[in-house]
Design a protein around this motif. Structure first.
Motif, PDB file in Angstrom:
ATOM      1  N   UNK A   1       0.910  -0.854  -0.446  1.00  0.00           N
ATOM      2  CA  UNK A   1       0.073   0.671   0.027  1.00  0.00           C
ATOM      3  C   UNK A   1       0.448   1.626   0.268  1.00  0.00           C
ATOM      4  N   UNK A   2       2.236   0.810   0.252  1.00  0.00           N
ATOM      5  CA  UNK A   2       2.319   2.596   0.756  1.00  0.00           C
ATOM      6  C   UNK A   2       3.667   2.415  -1.080  1.00  0.00           C
ATOM      7  N   UNK A   3       4.029   1.313  -1.479  1.00  0.00           N
ATOM      8  CA  UNK A   3       4.674   1.819  -2.356  1.00  0.00           C
ATOM      9  C   UNK A   3       3.901   2.072  -3.430  1.00  0.00           C
ATOM     10  N   UNK A   4       2.830   2.100  -3.639  1.00  0.00           N
ATOM     11  CA  UNK A   4       1.591   2.562  -4.651  1.00  0.00           C
ATOM     12  C   UNK A   4       0.845   3.545  -4.561  1.00  0.00           C
ATOM     13  N   UNK A   5       1.715   4.307  -3.328  1.00  0.00           N
ATOM     14  CA  UNK A   5       0.222   5.767  -3.178  1.00  0.00           C
ATOM     15  C   UNK A   5       2.004   6.403  -2.640  1.00  0.00           C
ATOM     16  N   UNK A   6       1.733   7.493  -3.101  1.00  0.00           N
ATOM     17  CA  UNK A   6       2.589   9.276  -2.365  1.00  0.00           C
ATOM     18  C   UNK A   6       1.972  10.303  -1.803  1.00  0.00           C
ATOM     19  N   UNK A   7       2.309  11.226  -1.999  1.00  0.00           N
ATOM     20  CA  UNK A   7       2.019  12.528  -1.264  1.00  0.00           C
ATOM     21  C   UNK A   7       1.416  13.046  -2.286  1.00  0.00           C
ATOM     22  N   UNK A   8       0.490  13.125  -2.450  1.00  0.00           N
ATOM     23  CA  UNK A   8      -0.065  13.829  -4.130  1.00  0.00           C
ATOM     24  C   UNK A   8       0.154  15.653  -3.809  1.00  0.00           C
TER      25      UNK A   8
ATOM     26  N   UNK B   1      -9.500  -2.254 -12.688  1.00  0.00           N
ATOM     27  CA  UNK B   1      -8.668  -3.225 -13.228  1.00  0.00           C
ATOM     28  C   UNK B   1      -8.079  -3.931 -12.049  1.00  0.00           C
ATOM     29  N   UNK B   2      -7.806  -5.676 -12.453  1.00  0.00           N
ATOM     30  CA  UNK B   2      -6.674  -6.416 -11.588  1.00  0.00           C
ATOM     31  C   UNK B   2      -5.318  -5.737 -11.140  1.00  0.00           C
ATOM     32  N   UNK B   3      -5.187  -5.105 -11.969  1.00  0.00           N
ATOM     33  CA  UNK B   3      -3.684  -5.009 -12.112  1.00  0.00           C
ATOM     34  C   UNK B   3      -3.364  -3.195 -12.314  1.00  0.00           C
ATOM     35  N   UNK B   4      -4.528  -2.827 -11.384  1.00  0.00           N
ATOM     36  CA  UNK B   4      -4.281  -0.872 -11.599  1.00  0.00           C
ATOM     37  C   UNK B   4      -3.557  -1.235 -10.328  1.00  0.00           C
ATOM     38  N   UNK B   5      -2.348  -0.085 -10.115  1.00  0.00           N
ATOM     39  CA  UNK B   5      -1.517   0.405  -8.617  1.00  0.00           C
ATOM     40  C   UNK B   5      -2.743   0.102  -7.497  1.00  0.00           C
ATOM     41  N   UNK B   6      -3.881   0.628  -6.986  1.00  0.00           N
ATOM     42  CA  UNK B   6      -4.590   0.375  -6.257  1.00  0.00           C
ATOM     43  C   UNK B   6      -5.059  -0.168  -5.781  1.00  0.00           C
ATOM     44  N   UNK B   7      -5.144  -1.400  -6.854  1.00  0.00           N
ATOM     45  CA  UNK B   7      -5.834  -2.774  -6.524  1.00  0.00           C
ATOM     46  C   UNK B   7      -4.943  -3.149  -6.020  1.00  0.00           C
ATOM     47  N   UNK B   8      -3.360  -3.485  -6.810  1.00  0.00           N
ATOM     48  CA  UNK B   8      -2.774  -4.362  -6.186  1.00  0.00           C
ATOM     49  C   UNK B   8      -2.439  -3.802  -4.891  1.00  0.00           C
ATOM     50  N   UNK B   9      -1.917  -2.936  -4.887  1.00  0.00           N
ATOM     51  CA  UNK B   9      -1.411  -2.441  -3.616  1.00  0.00           C
ATOM     52  C   UNK B   9      -2.007  -3.437  -2.582  1.00  0.00           C
ATOM     53  N   UNK B  10      -3.661  -2.999  -2.592  1.00  0.00           N
ATOM     54  CA  UNK B  10      -4.583  -3.849  -1.297  1.00  0.00           C
ATOM     55  C   UNK B  10      -4.277  -5.698  -1.474  1.00  0.00           C
TER      56      UNK B  10
END
Length: 997
Positions: free
Chosen positions: A302-309, A383-392
């Motif tokens: 979850x941290x790898x696919x997110x950031x402070x925008x 989709x299943x390969x979207x970053x937010x999805x895969x992060x979870x």
């Protein structure tokens, strides 16, 4: 020759007395209650297009001749008309303040009306109501501001369209969004998406700069919207952009804001230790899996696919004018970075608005905007390969990088997918109109208006060979070019001081051409080759289509003694989307009003300042279906070839009887202002009945086709719009203004085609994903699911209900029932503004109540019975272990994991109460005192502020998702209130400065 000279001299001599009679008129305009000078008051010389504005000290100077009539008007004050005496050289005028905004002129269809005298149900949001609110698109500015308008952001993905409903949805599978009009130009609002885009369509107002907006007017009832005929059923939103001021000093404004963005909510999944322990103690027993060993270090996906925008916004504008010309120039650059990697948006826009009074007879104007956007989009947001999805979904034991820093298994690594591929989306848009107004007399004028909306969108996709295969690429270009012209004649005159008559007759023609071209390529020798043309194999396709709309428009207004109001409108539309025999439809409305506060028996009450009753009834339409749905269509190309030879094959059944969808609406309204206009209330009851619905439904298989568009079905929306505004505190240094708006909506599908029946014999239409149905006798967006009971505390097995209400551990599809609706019963906003000396505080809430939300991600996050291991919801840690446990998850040994009816199957277990209350905006500003600014000799105004958005959300205690505000399919009103790893709304902190030079 001599005769010509004589005539010239005679003409010159004859006009000299007129020049001699010209004189200078001076004066000052002040507020009636306080005597404060009023700058910026518009003074209109009746019978001409000549206007000027008062100076900063309220003074004015003008040249007049004879005994003209002058009109003095200003927002927030009652207009006054004063006749100048023959020898008068000074005229001081006092204007009466009206805090209720009754004196304001509001934009309506093809014209303007006084708020005080209109019989239409409309709401206006002014620029001051959303000043300094960072918004990617203008729809966001309406949320919580207008009663009866429900807006749901599809997700936190940048650029996505919102699901916007004005008094519910009047259609089911035809167009369901309001008609957006900017300065008289209806916008294109098609879908320009491919498989590489996000889950929802792009926003039709994406290119609009919110800083350019002067006002947003929402036309809600038939009296207001019928003037737009075939496109008024779902409401109309009129956007008026800023103009300059006649005889106003040029004013330059610079606005800058920057902020930090994070998600407003999250889904709790297991960390590394939790996952390994749960897997070894539970999953191994549930499905017989082999125990796993904890790695040296876990991966925090979850941290790898997110950031402070980050977001930044620069807006520069200049406005002003002289006696004959006014102008507005605006430019904007915005850069938004989402809190999820791979999603960015840059927007550059410019606007020029000019209006010139050539003489007392002719005025010319132009409004033009150009915009360019550059987006990095997430490949299939849901989709299943979207970053937010895969992060979870990625387990904490799944590596992100190898020991040497390369991507681990790049073909299935979402980080590699984002950083080793490009998914660009560009839009280029030019929108505007040019117009000329010819004054025949002071009460009769002609106007011609030519408008355009030229939209071009482009998608470029390139996928590295490191992600599998030899690399892929694609490029798609869409063009949607619209042109329109409107020519009108207008009449507005007062007779015998008691009769006011206004008439409009117009002809409009609108046409648009849509084209797309798509190329794809596979097989690249190098990832350095980015263009599709470098691929070893290329394929392509292209389509084109066009439509037209011809309209005859009429409206009449009559006002007697300024207290009895009548209005009627009629529009005849001809649409190319229907066969010639059904091409034209008639749309109309009648309305009336009674300003009761003008009656003596109301005046005697003393405390009522204004009271108006209104009633309206009318018919609006809908033609927003496919361009050629009535035709029998054929296709050629590869899929129509036969035995290696080119050919044709039918693709659509012919339906020459296809015709207009119509909505009939009744509206009853009451507006009351009391206590010196410090308390204002407006109440509307409406009932909208839609019939001959344009439905895309199943047709008999004997036709050789599966689906077609036809007229069938009825639906009703009814409800209440309530708005209350008050000023509880008003002193010299302190003022508090508060408002509450609420919209109650009741929706019911009255009839549907008889092609589909459920087990109860009810007619229904399946939605695109089968979780929702349109069921006769129920509301739109009805969920149809198996009802979940819970974990049996004695056995540890999950249990559901059968259709007849009995408990079962093996439910089937036949046990599905109507399980609630995604339609909110109540929506609204609670807005407060407090001003104390140089400080201002704004607090705005938005709420939605009475709707359900289906979160499909929990079918996976709650499921241990999968062929590929994924991370799991933290709620599973609360599993049944002994009799009497009140657990969330079943026992590890439960047969539900082995008999195919797993605990996580789709049911009401994934259906949640979607009600919420959200602190939408909280801002604190400081206005720098004028005495400090005067020393700069540059600045005439400055404001510094800090603002938070989506800071706090109250939701049901059992809600497990990241955000209750979700609509995965965007503007698709047939499937609302669903999500699948949809991004939550962004929570942001913004600081900014507004400077006036």
């Amino acid at each position: 020759m001599k005769k010509g000279v004589f005539l010239y001299l005679f003409s010159l001599i004859s006009v000299l007395p007129a020049f001699a009679q010209m004189r200078t008129l001076t004066g000052t305009v002040t507020a009636d209650s306080s005597g404060t000078p009023l700058p910026g008051v518009t003074i209109h010389l009746k019978g001409s297009t000549y206007r000027l504005a008062t100076n900063p000290d309220g003074s004015y100077t003008m040249s007049i001749g004879g005994t003209p009539e002058l009109q003095f008007s200003m927002v927030g004050y009652l207009s006054r008309q004063v006749k100048v005496g023959p020898d008068m050289t000074r005229l001081d005028v006092k204007l009466e303040p009206v805090s209720s905004k009754l004196s304001e002129v509001v934009v309506v269809g093809y014209g303007e009306q006084s708020q005080q005298y209109t019989t239409e149900a409309l709401s206006v949001v002014k620029a001051a109501d959303f000043a300094n609110v960072p918004a990617v698109t203008p729809q966001q500015l309406l949320q919580g501001q207008v009663a009866g308008v429900s807006m749901t952001n599809s997700s936190g993905l940048l650029g996505n369209a919102s699901l916007l409903r004005v008094r519910g949805t009047a259609s089911i599978t035809a167009g369901t969004q309001p008609l957006f009009i900017i300065d008289g130009v209806p916008l294109n609002d098609g879908s320009y998406n491919t498989a590489y885009g996000g889950g929802a369509s792009l926003n039709p107002l994406l290119e609009m700069n919110p800083d350019d907006i002067e006002s947003i007017t929402v036309l809600k009832d038939a009296a207001a919207a019928a003037i737009y005929g075939s496109r008024g059923s779902n409401g109309v939103i009129l956007i008026l952009t800023k103009k300059g001021g006649y005889r106003n000093k040029t004013q330059v404004k610079l606005d800058y804001a920057t902020g930090w963005v994070n998600p407003s909510g999250k889904i709790d999944v297991m960390n590394g230790d939790e996952y390994v322990n749960f897997y070894n103690n539970y999953v191994t027993k549930a499905i017989g899996a082999t125990p796993i060993t904890a790695p040296a270090s876990f991966t925090d996906w979850p941290s790898l696919v997110s950031r402070t925008g980050r977001n930044s916004n620069y807006a520069l504008s200049a406005s002003g004018g002289n006696e004959k010309t006014r102008f507005y120039l605006g430019g904007n650059y915005a850069k938004d970075e989402s809190f999820v990697i791979g999603n960015n948006l840059q927007k550059l826009s410019g606007r020029v608005n000019l209006e010139h009074t050539a003489n007392k007879y002719l005025a010319l104007g132009v409004n033009f905007s150009t915009a360019y956007t550059n987006m990095d989009r997430i490949n299939i947001e849901s989709g299943s390969q979207a970053p937010y999805t895969r992060g979870l979904l990625n387990t904490p034991t799944t590596l992100a990088y190898t020991d040497d820093g390369e991507y681990f298994l790049p073909a299935s690594n979402t980080l590699a997918s984002v950083y080793l591929s490009t998914n660009k989306y560009y839009t280029r848009r030019n929108t505007g109109n040019a117009y000329a107004k010819l004054n025949i007399t002071d009460y009769l004028w002609l106007k011609t208006d030519w408008g355009m909306d030229l939209l071009e969108t482009e998608e470029r996709f390139r996928r590295s060979s490191k992600l599998g295969g030899t690399g892929t690429a694609g490029r798609t270009i869409w063009q949607d070019y619209k042109w329109l012209t409107t020519n009108s004649i207008n009449f507005d005159k007062r007779f015998a001081e008691v009769h006011q008559v206004s008439l409009l007759a117009a002809y409009s023609y609108e046409t648009a051409r849509y084209d797309d071209i798509k190329v794809t390529g596979t097989g690249f020798t190098s990832d350095q080759l980015l263009n599709v043309g470098s691929a070893a194999t290329n394929t392509g396709s292209a389509t084109g289509k066009a439509w037209g709309l011809e309209s005859y428009i009429f409206r009449g207004n009559y006002r007697f003694k300024d207290k009895y109001l009548f209005e009627g409108s009629f529009r005849r539309d001809g649409s190319s989307r229907f066969d010639g025999n059904n091409r034209y439809g008639n749309f109309w409305a009648v309305s009336g009003g009674w300003i009761m506060s003008e009656e003596q028996f109301i005046r005697k009450l003393g405390f009522i300042d204004y009271m108006k009753l209104t009633a309206s009834y009318g018919v609006t339409g809908n033609d927003r279906i496919g361009y050629y749905d009535y035709m029998g269509l054929y296709t050629a190309g590869v899929d129509a070839n036969y035995a290696g030879q080119s050919g044709l094959r039918p693709t659509q059944i012919k339906n020459p009887k296809l015709s207009w969808e119509e909505s009939r609406q009744l509206d009853l309204g009451l507006a009351v202002n009391v206590l010196d206009n410090r308390l204002q209330l407006s109440f509307d009851y409406y009932r909208k009945h839609s019939e001959n619905l344009l439905l895309y439904v199943v047709v008999p298989s004997t036709t050789g086709f599966g689906f077609a568009t036809k007229n069938a079905g009825e639906m009703r929306n009814s409800g209440i719009d309530l708005q209350i505004t008050g000023i509880p505190v008003k002193t010299r240094d302190l003022q508090w203004t508060t408002s509450l708006n609420m919209g109650l909506l009741k929706n019911k599908v009255l009839s549907l085609p008889p092609d589909n029946r459920d087990d109860e014999g009810r007619h229904y239409i399946l939605s695109s994903n089968n979780n929702q149905r349109v069921v006769e006798g129920y509301t739109l967006n009805t969920f149809y699911l198996v009802k979940y009971k819970g974990i049996n505390p004695e056995t540890g097995d999950p249990e559901w209900y059968t259709k007849d209400g009995k408990t079962t551990s093996t439910p089937t599809a036949k046990d599905q029932i109507v399980a609630g609706s995604a339609l909110p019963k109540w929506t609204g906003g609670f807005n407060n503004t407090v001003r104390y000396k140089q400080f201002d505080l704004n607090v705005n809430f938005y709420f939605s109540y009475g709707n359900k939300v289906l979160l499909n991600e929990f079918k996976e996050l709650d499921n241990v019975n999968k062929s590929t291991a994924t991370n799991l919801s933290k709620d599973l840690l609360n599993y049944w272990q002994k009799p009497g446990d009140q657990a969330f998850a079943p026992a590890a040994t439960s047969t539900s994991w082995k008999n195919g009816n797993s605990f996580s199957q789709l049911s009401t277990a994934q259906l949640f109460n979607g009600s919420f209350l959200r602190l939408k905006t909280l801002s604190l500003g400081y206005n720098v005192p004028a005495n400090l600014l005067s020393s700069t000799r540059v600045l005439s105004g400055a404001r510094l502020y800090v603002m938070g958005q989506n800071l706090w959300t109250v939701k049901d205690k059992n809600f497990r998702g990241a955000d209750p505000e979700v609509s995965q399919y965007g503007t698709n009103a047939q499937v609302a209130g669903e999500g699948y790893y949809s991004l939550p709304q962004p929570k942001s902190i913004t600081v900014g400065a507004n400077m006036v030079f």
